[in-house]
Design an enzyme around this catalytic site. Sequence first.
Site, PDB file in Angstrom:
ATOM      1  CG  ASP A   1      46.518  21.044 -18.874  1.00 10.86           C
ATOM      2  OD1 ASP A   1      46.569  22.056 -18.154  1.00 10.86           O
ATOM      3  OD2 ASP A   1      46.309  19.895 -18.439  1.00 10.86           O
TER       4      ASP A   1
ATOM      5  CG  ASP B   1      52.921  17.444 -10.002  1.00 14.36           C
ATOM      6  OD1 ASP B   1      52.002  18.131  -9.518  1.00 14.36           O
ATOM      7  OD2 ASP B   1      53.501  17.744 -11.070  1.00 14.36           O
TER       8      ASP B   1
END
Length: 238
Positions: free
Chosen positions: A130, A8
Amino acid sequence: MEIIPAIDLIDGQCVRLTQGDYAQKKVYESDPLKMAKSFEAAGIQRLHLVDLDGAKARKITNDAVLKRVAENTALHIDFGGGLRTDEDLKIAFESGAKQITGGSIAVKDPETFKRWIQDFGGDKIILGADVHGENIAVSGWAESSDRKLLPFLEEYLGLGLQYVICTDVSKDGLLQGPNVALYQKILAAFPEVKLIASGGVAEFDDLKRLEDIGVYGTIVGKAFYEGRISLEQLASFA
């Protein structure tokens, strides 16, 4: 089962957030290429590269990092975070992404996302699903939509989409174990989907549990960076 380490990116550095909270950021490595090369050297073939700056800016931001990793490794990179426009996709693919992941756009601009599937193919576009409970989360997990998970998946899988990354937001970054029941539910409804589990992996045995239920791949992030799972253990799966 594919082991897919996550990198990330914020300010070009490898970071991890807890449950998507930018205020809970920890930097683990200043050079993403160094980290990516360590994964490649261990025999890992895939990488999940997330542009967290892009997610916040709602446009691709860390394409230079993507290009550098793609040009200096043979890793199969799926790239996501802030991809909203055709130009964003063009930049991502030209910078070396093999696949892109779209999450919020699949909720907020479904016609564009559906066109991407048609234009690029169901093997190039990954649906990022998600979830908060049974509802799809959007905008960097800051809000829940009214879309329910299984009908949401059915809509896009019916268009030829092959890959889904499903993250249980309540598990992400907490090192409490993955939501195995959620993934079993998805696979029971859609046995042909290439399901990639994300969120909650805390120890090596979690990988075995996910492999046993038949997920295509598992994203590993904080458990690796915090030393709960070693690179050697990841390599044993790879």
